[in-house]
Scaffold this active site. Structure first.
Site, short mmCIF file in Angstrom:
data_model
loop_
_atom_site.label_atom_id
_atom_site.label_comp_id
_atom_site.label_asym_id
_atom_site.label_seq_id
_atom_site.Cartn_x
_atom_site.Cartn_y
_atom_site.Cartn_z
N ASP A 16 0.83 -1.20 0.00
CA ASP A 16 0.00 0.00 0.00
C ASP A 16 0.87 1.26 0.00
OD1 ASP A 16 -2.29 1.45 -0.04
OD2 ASP A 16 -2.89 1.04 2.02
N ASN A 64 -10.33 -3.36 -7.03
CA ASN A 64 -9.51 -2.33 -7.69
C ASN A 64 -10.04 -1.91 -9.06
OD1 ASN A 64 -6.31 -3.43 -6.31
ND2 ASN A 64 -7.67 -1.82 -5.60
C1 FPP Z 1 -1.84 -0.13 -3.58
O1 FPP Z 1 -1.37 1.20 -3.40
C2 FPP Z 1 -1.17 -0.75 -4.72
C3 FPP Z 1 -1.76 -1.39 -5.77
C4 FPP Z 1 -3.23 -1.54 -5.88
C5 FPP Z 1 -0.99 -1.93 -6.91
C6 FPP Z 1 0.21 -2.75 -6.54
C7 FPP Z 1 0.94 -3.14 -7.77
C8 FPP Z 1 2.29 -3.10 -7.94
C9 FPP Z 1 3.24 -2.71 -6.87
C10 FPP Z 1 2.86 -3.49 -9.27
C11 FPP Z 1 3.13 -4.96 -9.32
C12 FPP Z 1 3.55 -5.32 -10.68
C13 FPP Z 1 3.75 -6.57 -11.14
C14 FPP Z 1 4.23 -6.73 -12.52
C15 FPP Z 1 3.52 -7.78 -10.33
P1 FPP Z 1 -2.39 2.42 -3.63
O2 FPP Z 1 -2.36 2.77 -5.06
O3 FPP Z 1 -3.74 2.05 -3.10
O4 FPP Z 1 -1.73 3.53 -2.74
P2 FPP Z 1 -2.48 4.76 -2.00
O5 FPP Z 1 -3.32 4.14 -0.90
O6 FPP Z 1 -1.36 5.58 -1.48
O7 FPP Z 1 -3.30 5.46 -3.03
#
Ligand code: FPP
Length: 232
Positions: A16, A64
């Site tokens: 996150d 998501n």
């Molecule tokens: C949550 O942070 C993150 C995600 C929903 C995506 C995670 C994906 C990756 C790290 C890429 C992985 C890639 C591969 C190829 C496996 P958020 O966006 O909800 O963060 P926030 O709460 O700060 O908005």
């Protein structure tokens, strides 16, 4: 002789804070996901060095899809280009890839990239990285129940029936779930397995995670006393 420190056999990670990491730098949210992938690679290598057998990364939840079309598109593009595109990296480090989630609900090219990668890394033995994608804990339990009932019509549901029909029944239940960016919830991650998982929450945004953070996770795990409802 000193005992080898205990590490989780299976670690679950809720990555996150990608969006907040980007916002802090006045970058688009997508830049946070790209940087999050770099953190994932650092973490998996250190997890292997620590002797962790399985790490499940929460990369895309069944919820998501509610994000903006642009962000979802970017993530799907990242999955297509990077899941299979990192094959040399997996093979160099002995990383086997597995997937967990409803792959049928993904765009064809994402599913294909995943299936190819699972196949082409199946002989790697150092560590298993599980990509939880289009994954929801409730959805996985529903699919497990339906899978069982289609094979055993009219039979009663038992805990074993559900456990045996989860997406990856051969993988041991998660020992510890960690979440970055200081949020303290499971967000539909590994609901069945997490009944007795240890939980830990860390302040750092996911893109900032490095080897030291995984060593800290292992240390924190080694301090936990697991009783599974019994007594010590
Ligand atoms: C949550 O942070 C993150 C995600 C929903 C995506 C995670 C994906 C990756 C790290 C890429 C992985 C890639 C591969 C190829 C496996 P958020 O966006 O909800 O963060 P926030 O709460 O700060 O908005």
């Amino acid at each position: 002789m000193e005992d080898k420190p205990v590490v989780p056999a299976h670690l679950g990670i809720i990555m996150d804070g990608n969006g907040r990491w980007a916002k802090k730098r006045s970058l688009p949210r997508t830049a946070g996901h790209a940087e999050g992938l770099k953190a994932l690679k650092r973490v998996i290598c250190e997890a292997a060095r620590q002797g962790i057998g399985y790490v499940t990364f929460y990369t895309f939840s069944t919820e998501n899809w509610k994000r903006s079309e642009q962000e979802v598109k970017y993530l799907m593009h990242l999955f297509v280009s990077k899941i299979h595109g990192e094959l040399a990296f997996y093979n160099k480090h002995g990383i086997r890839i597995l997937a967990r989630g409803d792959l049928n609900g993904l765009p064809e090219e994402v599913r294909h990239a995943i299936e190819q990668t699972v196949l082409e890394t199946s002989n790697n033995t150092t560590i298993t990285a599980i990509v939880a994608i289009n994954y929801g804990g409730r959805d996985e339990i529903c699919r497990a129940v339906n899978k069982f009932l289609s094979k055993n019509p009219g039979q009663g549901i038992t805990e074993t029936a559900i456990a045996d029909n989860l997406d990856l029944p051969q993988v041991p239940p998660v020992d510890m779930i960690v979440r970055s960016a200081n949020e303290k919830r499971l967000s539909n991650f590994l609901l069945w397995d997490s009944a007795y998982a240890e939980l830990a929450f860390y302040e750092k945004f996911w893109p900032d995670w490095n080897e030291e953070d995984i060593r800290k996770v292992c240390h924190d795990y080694s301090q936990r006393v697991r009783k599974f409802g019994g007594v010590e």
